[in-house]
Design a protein around this motif. Structure first.
Motif, PDB file in Angstrom:
ATOM      1  N   THR A 165       1.384   2.162   9.189  1.00 42.70           N
ATOM      2  CA  THR A 165       2.567   3.307   8.871  1.00 42.70           C
ATOM      3  C   THR A 165       1.930   3.704   6.934  1.00 42.70           C
ATOM      4  OG1 THR A 165       3.721   1.772   8.452  1.00 42.70           O
ATOM      5  CG2 THR A 165       4.326   3.402  10.061  1.00 42.70           C
ATOM      6  N   CYS A 166       1.159   2.784   6.807  1.00 40.71           N
ATOM      7  CA  CYS A 166       1.034   2.378   5.040  1.00 40.71           C
ATOM      8  C   CYS A 166      -0.293   3.202   4.376  1.00 40.71           C
ATOM      9  CB  CYS A 166       0.542   0.843   4.471  1.00 40.71           C
ATOM     10  SG  CYS A 166       0.727   0.849   3.210  1.00 40.71           S
ATOM     11  N   ARG A 167      -0.071   3.520   3.246  1.00 34.17           N
ATOM     12  CA  ARG A 167      -0.569   4.149   2.534  1.00 34.17           C
ATOM     13  C   ARG A 167      -2.340   4.153   2.711  1.00 34.17           C
ATOM     14  NH1 ARG A 167      -0.636   6.628  -3.488  1.00 34.17           N
ATOM     15  NH2 ARG A 167      -3.030   6.851  -3.346  1.00 34.17           N
ATOM     16  N   CYS A 168      -1.832   2.248   2.534  1.00 39.04           N
ATOM     17  CA  CYS A 168      -3.350   1.880   2.369  1.00 39.04           C
ATOM     18  C   CYS A 168      -4.772   2.190   3.955  1.00 39.04           C
ATOM     19  CB  CYS A 168      -3.459   0.341   2.417  1.00 39.04           C
ATOM     20  SG  CYS A 168      -2.286  -0.663   3.573  1.00 39.04           S
ATOM     21  N   TYR A 169      -3.447   2.055   5.297  1.00 40.77           N
ATOM     22  CA  TYR A 169      -3.859   2.224   6.217  1.00 40.77           C
ATOM     23  C   TYR A 169      -5.252   3.587   6.423  1.00 40.77           C
ATOM     24  CZ  TYR A 169      -4.781   1.558  11.111  1.00 40.77           C
ATOM     25  OH  TYR A 169      -5.180   1.750  12.260  1.00 40.77           O
TER      26      TYR A 169
ATOM     27  N   LEU B 232      -5.867   0.497  -2.751  1.00 37.88           N
ATOM     28  CA  LEU B 232      -5.014  -1.554  -2.161  1.00 37.88           C
ATOM     29  C   LEU B 232      -3.871  -1.654  -2.690  1.00 37.88           C
ATOM     30  CD1 LEU B 232      -8.496  -2.401  -2.882  1.00 37.88           C
ATOM     31  CD2 LEU B 232      -7.257  -1.969  -0.516  1.00 37.88           C
ATOM     32  N   HIS B 233      -3.351  -1.967  -1.872  1.00 32.42           N
ATOM     33  CA  HIS B 233      -2.122  -3.423  -2.756  1.00 32.42           C
ATOM     34  C   HIS B 233      -2.183  -4.464  -4.348  1.00 32.42           C
ATOM     35  CE1 HIS B 233       0.762  -1.379   0.164  1.00 32.42           C
ATOM     36  NE2 HIS B 233       0.027  -1.865   1.288  1.00 32.42           N
ATOM     37  N   GLY B 234      -1.686  -3.965  -5.330  1.00 32.19           N
ATOM     38  CA  GLY B 234      -1.887  -5.372  -6.026  1.00 32.19           C
ATOM     39  C   GLY B 234      -1.451  -5.252  -6.882  1.00 32.19           C
TER      40      GLY B 234
ATOM     41  N   LYS C 141      -5.096  -4.979   1.474  1.00 34.39           N
ATOM     42  CA  LYS C 141      -4.832  -3.693   2.255  1.00 34.39           C
ATOM     43  C   LYS C 141      -4.038  -4.243   3.808  1.00 34.39           C
ATOM     44  CE  LYS C 141      -8.610  -0.694   3.268  1.00 34.39           C
ATOM     45  NZ  LYS C 141      -7.551   0.232   1.856  1.00 34.39           N
ATOM     46  N   CYS C 142      -2.153  -3.998   3.413  1.00 32.25           N
ATOM     47  CA  CYS C 142      -1.529  -4.468   4.301  1.00 32.25           C
ATOM     48  C   CYS C 142      -1.543  -4.713   5.940  1.00 32.25           C
ATOM     49  CB  CYS C 142      -0.144  -4.206   3.466  1.00 32.25           C
ATOM     50  SG  CYS C 142      -0.083  -2.491   4.408  1.00 32.25           S
ATOM     51  N   GLY C 143      -2.400  -4.030   5.795  1.00 27.39           N
ATOM     52  CA  GLY C 143      -3.019  -3.942   7.716  1.00 27.39           C
ATOM     53  C   GLY C 143      -1.893  -2.325   8.373  1.00 27.39           C
TER      54      GLY C 143
HETATM   55 ZN   LIG Z   1      -0.683  -0.780   2.600  1.00 26.37          ZN
END
Ligand SMILES: [Zn+2]
Length: 101
Positions: free
Chosen positions: A30-34, A40-42, A25-27
Motif C-alpha cells: 500500500t506504500c508509495r515506495c511499492y 525510497l524511505h530515509g 523500500k519498506c515493501g
Molecule cells: Zn514504503
C-alpha cells in the motif's frame, strides 16, 4: 639510550568504523515506495565497523550519527598524530643516538 615515554592524546572521544546513510523500500504493497520505483524511505543512519573482530552494522538516529562522525574524526586525528610521531621518531632512532655519542 633514550627511554623517554611517548604520549599521544586524542582531541576527544574516539570511535572506529564508518557512518553511512541508507534509503530503502519498506515493501508494504500500500506504500508509495511499492508503486513508485524511484521513491525510497530515509535517510536512515547506520554505523558499520568491527566489534570483537566481527563486521557489525547498527542502525542509529541522526543525532547519534552526528556524535559518531565527530568521534570518528577524532580517531582520524589521533591516527594522524601517531603517524607524525612515528615519522619524527626516526630522528631519534637508536643508530642516530649511537653516532652522536
Ligand atoms: Zn514504503
Amino acid at each position: 639510550m633514550s627511554s623517554r615515554k611517548v604520549t599521544i592524546t586524542s582531541p576527544g572521544p574516539i570511535l572506529s568504523g564508518t557512518v553511512s546513510t541508507v534509503h530503502a523500500k519498506c515493501g508494504r504493497p500500500t506504500c508509495r515506495c511499492y508503486h513508485d520505483r524511484k521513491y525510497l524511505h530515509g535517510p536512515y543512519y547506520r554505523w558499520s565497523g568491527r566489534i570483537n573482530g566481527r563486521h557489525t552494522t547498527r542502525t542509529i538516529s541522526e543525532e547519534i550519527a552526528r556524535e559518531c562522525q565527530k568521534r570518528i574524526e577524532n580517531y582520524k586525528e589521533l591516527q594522524r598524530k601517531i603517524d607524525q610521531t612515528v615519522a619524527n621518531a626516526l630522528d631519534q632512532a637508536p643508530w642516530m643516538q649511537a653516532r652522536n655519542k
